[in-house]
Design a protein around this motif. Structure first.
Motif, PDB file in Angstrom:
ATOM      1  N   ASP A 264      -5.279  34.213  38.219  1.00 22.20           N
ATOM      2  CA  ASP A 264      -6.392  34.422  39.157  1.00 22.20           C
ATOM      3  C   ASP A 264      -5.904  34.642  40.581  1.00 22.20           C
ATOM      4  OD1 ASP A 264      -8.166  34.215  37.166  1.00 22.20           O
ATOM      5  OD2 ASP A 264      -8.579  32.075  37.452  1.00 22.20           O
ATOM      6  N   GLU A 265      -4.832  33.929  40.943  1.00 17.16           N
ATOM      7  CA  GLU A 265      -4.370  34.044  42.321  1.00 17.16           C
ATOM      8  C   GLU A 265      -3.547  35.316  42.545  1.00 17.16           C
ATOM      9  OE1 GLU A 265      -3.663  31.603  40.236  1.00 17.16           O
ATOM     10  OE2 GLU A 265      -1.513  31.162  40.202  1.00 17.16           O
ATOM     11  N   GLY A 266      -3.459  36.146  41.521  1.00 16.54           N
ATOM     12  CA  GLY A 266      -2.753  37.415  41.675  1.00 16.54           C
ATOM     13  C   GLY A 266      -1.288  37.303  41.312  1.00 16.54           C
ATOM     14  N   HIS A 267      -0.612  38.425  41.347  1.00 19.38           N
ATOM     15  CA  HIS A 267       0.794  38.491  40.968  1.00 19.38           C
ATOM     16  C   HIS A 267       1.508  39.267  42.063  1.00 19.38           C
ATOM     17  CE1 HIS A 267       4.305  39.988  38.776  1.00 19.38           C
ATOM     18  NE2 HIS A 267       4.205  38.860  38.097  1.00 19.38           N
ATOM     19  N   PRO A 268       2.718  38.876  42.439  1.00 23.23           N
ATOM     20  CA  PRO A 268       3.387  39.531  43.564  1.00 23.23           C
ATOM     21  C   PRO A 268       3.590  41.032  43.386  1.00 23.23           C
ATOM     22  CG  PRO A 268       4.876  38.039  42.413  1.00 23.23           C
ATOM     23  CD  PRO A 268       3.500  37.756  41.913  1.00 23.23           C
ATOM     24  N   ALA A 269       3.768  41.482  42.146  1.00 23.47           N
ATOM     25  CA  ALA A 269       4.086  42.909  41.983  1.00 23.47           C
ATOM     26  C   ALA A 269       3.024  43.653  41.182  1.00 23.47           C
ATOM     27  CB  ALA A 269       5.441  43.052  41.295  1.00 23.47           C
ATOM     28  N   LEU A 270       2.449  42.963  40.217  1.00 20.63           N
ATOM     29  CA  LEU A 270       1.548  43.657  39.307  1.00 20.63           C
ATOM     30  C   LEU A 270       0.101  43.418  39.699  1.00 20.63           C
ATOM     31  CD1 LEU A 270       3.478  42.610  36.107  1.00 20.63           C
ATOM     32  CD2 LEU A 270       3.575  44.810  37.235  1.00 20.63           C
ATOM     33  N   THR A 271      -0.789  44.277  39.248  1.00 15.33           N
ATOM     34  CA  THR A 271      -2.207  44.153  39.564  1.00 15.33           C
ATOM     35  C   THR A 271      -2.989  43.908  38.286  1.00 15.33           C
ATOM     36  OG1 THR A 271      -2.588  46.493  39.252  1.00 15.33           O
ATOM     37  CG2 THR A 271      -1.970  45.784  41.474  1.00 15.33           C
ATOM     38  N   LEU A 272      -4.306  43.740  38.458  1.00 14.69           N
ATOM     39  CA  LEU A 272      -5.167  43.480  37.310  1.00 14.69           C
ATOM     40  C   LEU A 272      -5.104  44.607  36.288  1.00 14.69           C
ATOM     41  CD1 LEU A 272      -8.404  41.857  38.732  1.00 14.69           C
ATOM     42  CD2 LEU A 272      -6.836  40.909  37.034  1.00 14.69           C
ATOM     43  N   ASP A 273      -4.774  45.813  36.761  1.00 13.34           N
ATOM     44  CA  ASP A 273      -4.694  46.942  35.826  1.00 13.34           C
ATOM     45  C   ASP A 273      -3.583  46.743  34.810  1.00 13.34           C
ATOM     46  OD1 ASP A 273      -6.671  48.086  37.247  1.00 13.34           O
ATOM     47  OD2 ASP A 273      -5.366  49.378  38.443  1.00 13.34           O
ATOM     48  N   ASP A 274      -2.585  45.921  35.181  1.00 10.77           N
ATOM     49  CA  ASP A 274      -1.457  45.717  34.282  1.00 10.77           C
ATOM     50  C   ASP A 274      -1.728  44.616  33.269  1.00 10.77           C
ATOM     51  OD1 ASP A 274       0.081  47.637  35.674  1.00 10.77           O
ATOM     52  OD2 ASP A 274       0.448  46.154  37.233  1.00 10.77           O
ATOM     53  N   ASP A 275      -2.866  43.986  33.387  1.00 14.61           N
ATOM     54  CA  ASP A 275      -3.186  42.879  32.485  1.00 14.61           C
ATOM     55  C   ASP A 275      -3.214  43.380  31.038  1.00 14.61           C
ATOM     56  OD1 ASP A 275      -4.331  39.969  33.130  1.00 14.61           O
ATOM     57  OD2 ASP A 275      -5.145  40.710  31.232  1.00 14.61           O
ATOM     58  N   GLY A 276      -2.565  42.606  30.166  1.00 13.52           N
ATOM     59  CA  GLY A 276      -2.581  42.963  28.750  1.00 13.52           C
ATOM     60  C   GLY A 276      -1.557  44.004  28.347  1.00 13.52           C
ATOM     61  N   LYS A 277      -0.726  44.445  29.304  1.00 10.36           N
ATOM     62  CA  LYS A 277       0.258  45.469  28.977  1.00 10.36           C
ATOM     63  C   LYS A 277       1.589  44.818  28.589  1.00 10.36           C
ATOM     64  CE  LYS A 277      -2.708  48.592  30.199  1.00 10.36           C
ATOM     65  NZ  LYS A 277      -2.603  49.429  31.376  1.00 10.36           N
ATOM     66  N   ASN A 278       2.418  45.573  27.863  1.00  8.98           N
ATOM     67  CA  ASN A 278       3.713  45.055  27.434  1.00  8.98           C
ATOM     68  C   ASN A 278       4.882  45.747  28.130  1.00  8.98           C
ATOM     69  OD1 ASN A 278       1.725  45.005  24.987  1.00  8.98           O
ATOM     70  ND2 ASN A 278       3.184  43.343  24.679  1.00  8.98           N
ATOM     71  N   TYR A 279       4.692  47.016  28.428  1.00  9.86           N
ATOM     72  CA  TYR A 279       5.770  47.782  29.053  1.00  9.86           C
ATOM     73  C   TYR A 279       5.414  48.052  30.505  1.00  9.86           C
ATOM     74  CZ  TYR A 279       7.097  48.991  24.263  1.00  9.86           C
ATOM     75  OH  TYR A 279       7.469  48.953  22.957  1.00  9.86           O
ATOM     76  N   VAL A 280       6.404  47.973  31.380  1.00 13.45           N
ATOM     77  CA  VAL A 280       6.194  48.388  32.761  1.00 13.45           C
ATOM     78  C   VAL A 280       7.329  49.344  33.119  1.00 13.45           C
ATOM     79  CG1 VAL A 280       5.900  47.687  35.146  1.00 13.45           C
ATOM     80  CG2 VAL A 280       5.199  46.142  33.328  1.00 13.45           C
ATOM     81  N   ILE A 281       6.966  50.458  33.732  1.00 14.48           N
ATOM     82  CA  ILE A 281       7.984  51.401  34.215  1.00 14.48           C
ATOM     83  C   ILE A 281       8.042  51.252  35.729  1.00 14.48           C
ATOM     84  CG2 ILE A 281       8.609  53.830  34.404  1.00 14.48           C
ATOM     85  CD1 ILE A 281       7.442  54.186  31.632  1.00 14.48           C
ATOM     86  N   TRP A 282       9.236  51.001  36.235  1.00 13.49           N
ATOM     87  CA  TRP A 282       9.426  50.685  37.645  1.00 13.49           C
ATOM     88  C   TRP A 282      10.256  51.778  38.315  1.00 13.49           C
ATOM     89  CZ3 TRP A 282       7.677  45.700  39.141  1.00 13.49           C
ATOM     90  CH2 TRP A 282       7.395  44.821  38.092  1.00 13.49           C
ATOM     91  N   ASP A 283      10.003  51.967  39.592  1.00 17.33           N
ATOM     92  CA  ASP A 283      10.868  52.794  40.407  1.00 17.33           C
ATOM     93  C   ASP A 283      11.921  51.858  40.991  1.00 17.33           C
ATOM     94  OD1 ASP A 283      12.102  54.212  42.415  1.00 17.33           O
ATOM     95  OD2 ASP A 283      10.317  55.405  42.848  1.00 17.33           O
ATOM     96  N   ILE A 284      13.193  52.112  40.743  1.00 22.87           N
ATOM     97  CA  ILE A 284      14.229  51.169  41.170  1.00 22.87           C
ATOM     98  C   ILE A 284      14.356  51.165  42.691  1.00 22.87           C
ATOM     99  CG2 ILE A 284      16.713  50.692  41.112  1.00 22.87           C
ATOM    100  CD1 ILE A 284      16.709  51.479  38.218  1.00 22.87           C
TER     101      ILE A 284
END
Lengths: 747, 337
Positions: A264-284
């Motif tokens: 609920d208090e949020g995540h430093p890098a990810l947003t609510l849109d990422d909720d429930g996802k397994n893979y994240v693609i990042w820009d290094i």
């Protein structure tokens, strides 16, 4: 004496002296004030409205309602627009939604949305306005934000410069809880660069160019690099399990089997849109997430009970094109989705439908087909037989999505795709079954990608099942391992055969047909490791309880070539055979000079540790280490030298090697001198210590009046006791020895 | 160097001792037998009968007159070497794991097991080295090990100290006369038992063997660690050779810890290390179970090892062994010679 209750005086009660009310706790109150639900959570304040008169007000509200209702539910009577004294509105409105969640959605989605050409909506929570807008909460003066002065970071590729000038390679060792990076010192103890306890939680991984060392934690992934091994990047993917880099180190894919859950208090890098996802693609570069994906729950073929079990997610799920421009994911049996970087949008907004598609793989290098001038990236895929349609292997060009070449195949049980490192060839290993499905055979369908029209050559001389295949990097030869019996969970793995193939000699630069060079039967080998520079190959038996052979082969042996191979582009020679008991993994160093083999505690706990061999198979170093887990050579980026410069170096190799040999000899000599010096010192210390101890003990004995050798005295006493009874006997033993025998005939 | 195989025991060996002249070998085993052998040809001279439990330990007095043995039948027994007569039996509440004579054979220490509510102790008995003498019934001294039980113990030079190795990996130094604890120092890894403790000829320093896969050379006077020998398997025994500066270590994965019983995996080899330079010099194979005990011939001519496999292997050193020398040793010898 302490006052007792009977004698208690009023003065002793300090009630009057201390008044709670008087204590000023406003600073603490401010600091620790709890944000209570204030009942205004359903309200938002909408700013940026145009000024309207009383008559136009209902019209504006109606117009506004359309916008407001796009994110939640509110009514005309729930909008309050205060009017100023001059009869026009004050350009803002209070809006009540039916729930706090809707109000929050309105803030997130409507803030900054243009109302018309002139006016842009600013939507804020009423509670926020109350909290921040209260007098004194926010300073009226503007303070420019502090921008720290630019500090150049240390060079990330400094590891390429070996301080000793010997061009040594680095490797990382993960043993117990400690992770350390070392310079390879061949036969000698590796030189430690950095060693940290608990540097990673599960494993370590180098980035493809060796720039970063990846550590994996429950909170996410961290990248370390530079001469001081500082933390360079952080990718907060909670409970991450696996990490993969794009080939050019631009992007990173992280995967966790647990779907992301945003607190609920949020995540430093990810947003609510990422909720429930397994893979994240990042820009290094920016360490920002580009896009996240949920796992595809694909069901496999139904088992005997008709229950479809989910297939284990394949890794890597996201495969990168050679230039990092595209990343693609397979939806087994249905389609391939290709995304364009850096926007991560689906190419042409559609997936590529391929009925039944089982596997695909990008060409590992940007391909240069004859007669094709435009930019393209290739990938190959295969689809099995469906109904009466044949199985098909296809080569697709991206971004045109044009099928460059396709090949129909029959009676296919399985196919594996093997690209050669320059994308010059693609070998499709096809397992075929007979009509009765009782016997199996393998053929190799080799696509000559660089040649006009992509001709396909078939190698069908193989009778047995191919269990392993490997192309020579940057070359055109390959090794297969076959077995007569199907690989199953048997106690004793079946015997295998190792076969070498190479093209025939042709005139000019043309590459001849692939021909079988040699087969070595009755082996246990199951793994092939080519030198990254080609020519040398290690064929090994790994993960085997009974045997653990390492065979080092040279395919361009400089000695005599057998007559039978004169038309071949290879001269095969077994250079050496080594044995590393319990070996689980093998890796060549990036320069192709050394081979590391190790037995990891992840696989078994017997004789964990690593060995280092040179390319010829000569054992240089063995180091057994308890709880040894992982070994990894630090990769090197591609050379910056031009083709011509490399050629010059190769031409003058003799001269360079003479210098190096002299240096090596000198180093060995000086090391030897140091060792001898050290030993001389140790021996001296030991002798000095013995001398002093012997003197001390002798002194002590003299003080106590004891003989220097107590036992000699005892024995003398014992002999004296026995003496009179027993006569001294002299035992004489006569030995005869024949020294020489000569025979003479006397006439 | 073909070893002599002494196959007189039916169960695992527990300790081997050479007498001072190096011509007799005493071996004890879990099969309740004490055997004595001629060292030069492996012929069995005789056995000593009487114990009714596994025998853990044996020691011979410096004049080769009597031997002492300690057993799981809770006794220490004294025997006449020549006749095999049981001269004396002392009873204890628990098994005896180690016995050792002091340098002149007048005192004997015994290490008793911690079991059934009894704490581990080190007892000292006064001995008269004479087969006809009446031995004293009473214990001269009892040291109680209340922290961690002693597994091994021995007498230093001049019988000045009793040195004990403990189950928790520490070494204690007790006063040889009063039994007062002087030092207790953690030497080996915590809770890795010390399995053996053997003396240099003059008893000024000793070698330990431990389950932590190391062996250490330690001074008797101040318990300073002089050398450390690192092996790759838990060690059961260590001994110091005379004439040449080597140490011999024996060990191997305990049977219960081995998942597969291959000789390779078990590392059932005797390992030679250079005493001063700490380098491993060589290994001797042969046993097919862990080595429980190794002993060096006091005259420096050979060594014997006893294994879990029930065999004693007696090795006579060959010329190569005596010729082997580090360059700095040779240098010194040339200078002296």
């Amino acid at each position: 004496m302490a006052p007792s209750f009977d004698t208690l005086r009023d003065e002793d009660l300090d009630e009057d002296d201390f008044d709670e009310e008087e204590v000023d706790i406003s600073d603490l109150r401010e600091k620790y004030e709890v944000q209570l639900e204030q009942g205004y959570d359903t309200f938002v304040v909408v700013d940026g409205l145009p000024p309207v008169t009383e008559e136009l007000k209902p019209k504006l509200i109606k117009f506004l309602l359309k916008k407001l209702n796009s994110v939640g539910r509110t009514k005309e009577e729930n909008i309050f627009m205060p009017m100023g004294e001059d009869g026009t509105s004050q350009r803002f409105a209070f809006v009540e939604y039916s729930s706090a969640a809707e109000a929050a959605a309105a803030v997130r989605q409507l803030d900054g949305v243009p109302l018309d050409k002139k006016n842009t909506l600013r939507v804020n929570k009423m509670t926020d306005i109350d909290r921040y807008g209260r007098e004194g909460r926010i300073s009226d003066e503007y303070h420019p934000p502090q921008i720290p002065p630019f500090e150049p970071s240390k060079h990330l590729r400094s590891f390429m410069a070996d301080p000793t000038g010997r061009g040594r390679d680095q490797f990382v060792l993960f043993r117990g809880e400690n992770v350390g990076v070392f310079w390879n010192n061949e036969k000698d103890q590796p030189e430690n660069i950095v060693d940290r306890p608990g540097w990673t939680e599960t494993f370590v991984q180098w980035s493809p160019f060796g720039t970063y060392l990846t550590s994996v934690h429950a909170q996410g992934v961290q990248l370390w690099g530079g001469p001081d091994w500082e933390r360079k990047k952080r990718f907060a993917h909670p409970f991450v399990n696996l990490v993969a880099f794009s080939p050019n180190e631009k992007y990173l894919v992280t995967w966790s089997n647990r779907p992301i859950s945003i607190p609920d208090e949020g995540h430093p890098a990810l947003t609510l849109d990422d909720d429930g996802k397994n893979y994240v693609i990042w820009d290094i570069e920016t360490s920002k997430p580009l896009r996240s994906f949920a796992q595809l729950d694909t069901l496999g073929a139904p088992d005997e009970n008709g229950v479809k079990k989910p297939i284990k997610a394949a890794w890597p799920a996201f495969k990168w094109s050679a230039d990092d421009k595209y990343v693609a994911r397979l939806n087994p049996g249905q389609s391939i989705s290709v995304y364009e970087l850096p926007r991560m949008n689906l190419l042409d907004k559609t997936v590529i439908k391929l009925d039944g598609v089982v596997d695909f793989d990008w060409a590992p290098a940007t391909s240069q087909r004859e007669g094709v001038k435009t930019y393209e990236q290739l990938f190959c895929f295969w689809t099995p037989e469906i109904g009466s349609n044949p199985a098909r292997v296809g080569l697709m060009s991206i971004p045109s999505k044009e099928i460059v070449r396709s090949l129909n195949l029959f009676s296919v049980t399985d196919a594996k795709l093997h690209w050669q490192s320059d994308a010059a060839y693609l070998c499709v290993k096809v397992d075929r079954h007979s009509k009765s499905k009782k016997s199996q055979a393998t053929t190799l369908e080799i696509f000559r990608v660089k040649e006009k029209g992509v001709p396909v050559e078939v190698v069908d001389t193989i009778k047995d099942t191919v269990i392993n295949f490997a192309w020579e990097p940057k070359g055109d030869r390959f090794v297969t391992i076959t077995t007569t019996e199907p690989v199953g969970p048997t106690a004793v793995p079946p015997k295998t055969s190792v076969a070498f193939f190479c093209p025939e000699k042709m005139k000019g630069n043309a590459i001849g047909n692939f021909k079988h060079l040699r087969t070595l039967d009755k082996k246990n080998s199951n793994a092939i490791y080519w030198s990254p520079k080609g020519r040398f190959v290690v064929v090994a038996t790994v993960h085997n309880q009974q045997s653990s052979d390492l065979d080092f082969f040279d395919l361009d042996f400089e000695g005599e070539k057998p007559e039978s191979d004169k038309d071949m582009t290879a001269n095969l020679q077994l250079m050496s055979t080594a044995d590393h008991y319990g070996v689980t993994d093998i890796e060549w160093d990036p320069s192709g000079r050394f081979v590391a083999t190790w037995a990891s505690a992840w696989k078994h706990s017997m004789e964990n540790g690593y060995h280092i061999y040179d390319f010829k198979g000569e054992a240089l170093r063995e180091e057994p280490i308890e709880k040894f887990k992982q070994f990894a050579w630090r990769p090197r980026p591609a050379t910056l030298l031009s083709k011509e410069e490399q050629k010059t170096i190769r031409k003058n190799l003799r001269e360079y090697s003479r210098i190096f040999e002299v240096e090596d000899a000198e180093r060995v000599n000086s090391a030897d001198v140091a060792v001898v010096e050290d030993r001389r010192r140790i021996l001296q210390e030991w002798l000095a210590w013995r001398e002093s101890v012997e003197a001390d003990v002798a002194e002590e004995r003299a003080e106590l009046g004891l003989p220097i050798d107590p036992i000699a005295e005892l024995l003398k006493a014992k002999t004296a006791e026995l003496g009179p009874d027993e006569e001294e006997k002299i035992i004489e033993e006569i030995m005869e020895e024949v020294l020489e025998e000569t025979e003479e005939i006397v006439t | 160097m073909r070893p002599i195989l002494l196959s007189g025991h039916e169960r695992a060996l527990t300790q081997i001792k050479y007498n001072r002249d190096g011509d007799l070998i005493f071996s004890v085993s879990k099969d309740q037998q004490i055997c004595v052998w001629f060292a030069h040809n492996g012929e069995r001279l005789g056995t000593y009968h009487g114990h009714v439990g596994a025998i853990w330990t044996v020691d011979v007095d410096p004049t080769s007159t009597i031997i002492a043995s300690g057993s799981a039948d809770n006794t220490i027994r004294l025997w006449d070497i020549k006749t095999g007569k049981n001269l004396k039996t002392w009873e204890f509440p628990t098994a005896v794991k180690r016995v050792e004579f002091n340098e002149d054979g007048t005192r004997l220490l015994g290490v008793t097991e911690k079991r059934m509510g009894h704490l581990g102790t080190i007892v000292v008995l006064d001995i008269t080295v004479d087969v006809d003498a009446e031995q004293n019934d009473e214990k001269a001294l009892t040291i109680v090990c209340d922290e961690s039980k002693a597994t091994v113990a021995g007498w230093s030079y001049l019988s000045k100290y009793i040195i004990a190795g403990h189950e928790d990996g520490s070494i204690s130094q007790y006063d040889g006369k009063t039994g007062d604890l002087i030092y207790n120092i953690p030497i080996h890894e915590l809770n890795m038992a010390i399995t053996d403790l053997q003396w240099s000829p003059d008893r000024t320093y000793f070698i330990t063997a431990s389950k932590d896969k190391t062996s250490k050379l330690i001074t008797a006077h101040d318990l300073e660690v002089l050398k450390t020998y690192v092996a790759d398997t838990p060690l059961n025994s260590a001994t110091i050779t005379t004439k040449k500066d080597f140490v011999v270590l024996g060990g191997g994965q305990a049977a219960m810890d081995v998942t597969r019983t291959s000789a390779r995996q078990g590392k059932f080899e005797a390992r030679f290390y250079h005493k001063i330079f700490e380098d491993e010099i060589g290994r001797v194979r042969g046993h097919f179970g862990p080595l429980n005990t190794v002993a060096a011939d006091p005259t420096g001519k050979g060594y014997a090892s006893g294994g879990e496999d029930g065999y004693v292997r007696v090795h006579q050193f060959d010329k190569g062994y005596f010729d082997f020398m580090y360059e700095v040793e040779r240098e010194r010898q040339n200078r002296l010679g």
